[in-house]
Design an enzyme around this catalytic site. Structure first.
Site, short mmCIF file in Angstrom:
data_model
loop_
_atom_site.label_atom_id
_atom_site.label_comp_id
_atom_site.label_asym_id
_atom_site.label_seq_id
_atom_site.Cartn_x
_atom_site.Cartn_y
_atom_site.Cartn_z
N ASP A 1 0.82 -1.21 0.00
CA ASP A 1 0.00 0.00 0.00
C ASP A 1 0.86 1.26 0.00
O ASP A 1 2.02 1.25 0.39
CB ASP A 1 -0.95 0.02 1.21
CG ASP A 1 -0.21 0.08 2.54
OD1 ASP A 1 0.76 -0.67 2.71
OD2 ASP A 1 -0.61 0.89 3.40
N GLU B 1 0.11 -1.19 5.64
CA GLU B 1 1.19 -0.74 6.53
C GLU B 1 1.04 0.73 6.86
O GLU B 1 1.25 1.16 7.98
CB GLU B 1 2.55 -1.01 5.88
CG GLU B 1 3.73 -0.85 6.83
CD GLU B 1 4.35 0.54 6.84
OE1 GLU B 1 5.23 0.77 7.68
OE2 GLU B 1 3.94 1.42 6.05
ZN LIG Z 1 6.91 1.92 3.96
#
Ligand SMILES: [Zn+2]
Length: 418
Positions: free
Chosen positions: A86, A181
Site C-alpha cells: 500500500d 502498513e
Molecule cells: Zn513503507
C-alpha cells in the site's frame, strides 16, 4: 531477467492507496490488484507454497538449495523478507506517471505535471550522490510509491537471482507482501506461525546504506474536554465552551519537545488531530520516545498541563486517556545478535557503507519484533516518502538487491557448525 527498475515502474503504476478508519481488511480492495499480481509472479518465478490468504497477505518460499552433504544443511534458520504494497493516504496514488531520469546531471528537478513542485538539491543532499546515475521521480501530481514498491521490486529481483543462480547458497527464505502498513495495520492479521521464519527483514527503509534496528516507542494520548452548550443568546453564566479550555491546553504544549524542533533520539509530544464544538473537544496527541519508559514522562507533562488549565475552567471536565501503539524494536530484538550482524555484513559485501539509523516512527518490524519475530529494516533507495517530491535512486535500489542476496548467503555461512 526483468530489471528491478522495470518491475518497480510496473508496480508503481498500480493504485494501492490504503485508507484510515476503514471497516474492511485490507482497507481498500485495490491493494488486492497488486497482491494478486505478485502471487502470480511469484509462481511464475518458481517460488513454492505461494498463497494469498483471506486478508490479502501473500506468502511464498524459496526452498533451501544447500545439498544434503553441505554442513549447513537443515541448520540454517528460515529467513523472512517483507515489503508492503500500500501507499500512504496522505497523497494520491492514482495514475502515477513515473519519470525516469537517466544520467542525472544535477540541479533542481521541476516536475512536468505541476511546475510548482520542485525537488531541490538544497533539500536533498542524496541527489548529489546520484549525479550520472538513474533516478525516478513523479510527474508532480501524485506520490511515487517507492515506499514500498521499491522494496517489492528488490525482493522479487533478489528472489529471481536466488532461484536462477546456483552459486547463491541459502537456507529456506520466506517472502511476504502485506497490505495496510501505512494505516498502521500491516501486521494486524499477519500469521507469524504460518510465515515460519525465525528472523525477518522489512525492505522498507530509505537512503543508501541505512539500516534500522531501533524505532520509536509510541503511545496515543487523547485529551477530551467536556463543556456545556446552550444557545449563545442565553449563554451568560451557563455555557461552558470546551474549545476555550482546549485552546489553553494547546498553547501549553512544549514547543521544544515537538517534531518540528527535534531530531535523532529526541522524544516529542505532537498535537496531531483536533475536533471540537462547545459541548466537547477532542485532541489526539502522539507521544514518541526511543526509551519506552520515557513515554510516562511525556504523559506526566500532559497531566501537569491539565492540572494547570483545569482551575481556569472549573466547570469543564478534562479527561486524558493513553493508548499503546507500538514499541521500539530494540526492546524485543532478543539475544541472538546474528539477525543484526548478518545484515551489517551483507551490506558491506554489497559494497555500501552500512549505518544504523534510528527510525523516528514505527515499521511493521516494530510490531513483528514485539510479537517474537525479530525484524530489522533495510534501505530501498527511496526519498521524500508520502509526498509529490518522492524520488528513487535506482543505484541504491540495486545495492539493496545485492545486500539482500548477500544476506541469505551470510546466514548460510554463519549458521555452519564451528
Ligand atoms: Zn513503507
Amino acid at each position: 531477467m526483468e530489471r528491478a527498475l522495470e518491475r518497480f515502474l510496473r508496480y508503481a503504476r498500480i493504485d494501492t492507496q490504503s485508507k484510515d478508519d476503514a471497516e474492511t481488511y485490507p482497507s481498500t480492495a485495490k491493494q488486492l490488484d497488486l497482491l494478486n499480481l505478485l502471487a502470480q509472479e511469484l509462481r511464475g518465478l518458481g517460488l513454492k507454497d505461494v498463497a494469498i490468504d483471506q486478508y490479502g497477505y501473500v506468502m511464498a518460499t524459496i526452498p533451501s538449495n544447500l545439498p544434503a552433504t553441505h554442513p549447513g544443511h537443515g541448520k540454517v534458520p528460515a529467513i523472512g523478507l517483507i515489503a508492503h504494497v500500500d501507499t500512504s493516504p496522505s497523497t494520491s496514488g492514482a495514475d502515477v506517471r513515473p519519470q525516469v531520469i537517466e544520467n542525472y546531471k544535477g540541479g533542481d528537478i521541476t516536475l512536468r505535471g505541476d511546475p510548482t513542485v520542485v525537488i531541490r538539491m538544497a533539500e536533498n543532499p542524496e541527489l548529489t550522490k546520484n549525479i550520472g546515475k538513474t533516478i525516478v521521480t513523479t510527474d508532480g501530481t501524485t506520490l511515487l510509491g517507492a515506499d514500498d514498491k521499491a522494496g517489492i521490486a528488490i525482493i522479487m529481483t533478489a528472489a529471481e537471482q536466488m532461484l536462477t543462480n546456483p552459486n547463491i547458497m541459502h537456507g529456506d527464505v520466506r517472502v511476504a507482501f502485506t497490505p495496510d502498513e501505512e494505516v498502521g495495520n500491516g501486521t494486524k492479521f499477519f500469521d507469524i506461525k504460518r510465515f515460519g521464519a525465525q528472523f525477518a527483514y522489512t525492505v522498507d527503509g530509505d537512503r543508501l546504506g541505512e539500516l534500522n534496528k531501533e524505532t520509536f516507542s509510541a503511545n496515543l494520548a487523547t485529551i477530551t474536554v467536556h463543556g456545556r452548550n446552550i444557545h449563545p443568546g442565553t449563554a451568560k453564566n451557563v455555557m461552558v465552551n470546551s474549545i476555550r479550555a482546549m485552546a489553553d491546553i494547546i498553547t501549553r504544549m512544549p514547543k521544544q519537545i515537538a517534531p518540528e524542533t527535534t531530531e535523532g533520539y529526541e522524544p516529542y509530544i505532537h498535537p496531531h488531530a483536533l475536533q471540537g464544538e462547545e459541548a466537547k473537544s477532542t485532541l489526539k496527541i502522539l507521544l514518541r520516545d526511543f526509551n519506552t519508559a520515557g513515554l510516562d514522562v511525556l504523559k506526566k507533562r500532559l497531566e501537569d498541563i491539565i492540572a494547570e488549565v483545569q482551575p481556569l475552567h472549573p466547570k469543564a471536565r478534562i479527561e486524558l486517556t493513553i493508548t499503546e501503539q507500538y514499541r521500539n524494536m530494540r526492546d524485543h530484538m532478543g539475544n541472538d545478535t546474528r539477525v543484526l550482524d548478518c545484515l551489517w555484513e551483507a551490506a558491506r559485501r554489497a559494497g555500501v557503507e552500512p549505518k544504523w539509523v534510528p527510525i523516528r516512527g514505527g515499521t511493521d518490524g516494530s510490531r513483528l519484533t514485539e510479537k517474537g519475530l525479530p525484524t530489522p529494516n533495510i534501505f530501498t533507495g527511496g526519498n521524500n516518502y508520502h509526498g509529490k517530491t518522492e524520488w528513487l535512486s535506482v543505484y541504491a535500489m540495486e545495492k539493496s538487491i545485492d545486500a539482500v542476496v548477500s544476506l541469505v548467503q551470510v546466514w548460510a555461512e554463519k549458521s555452519l557448525p564451528v
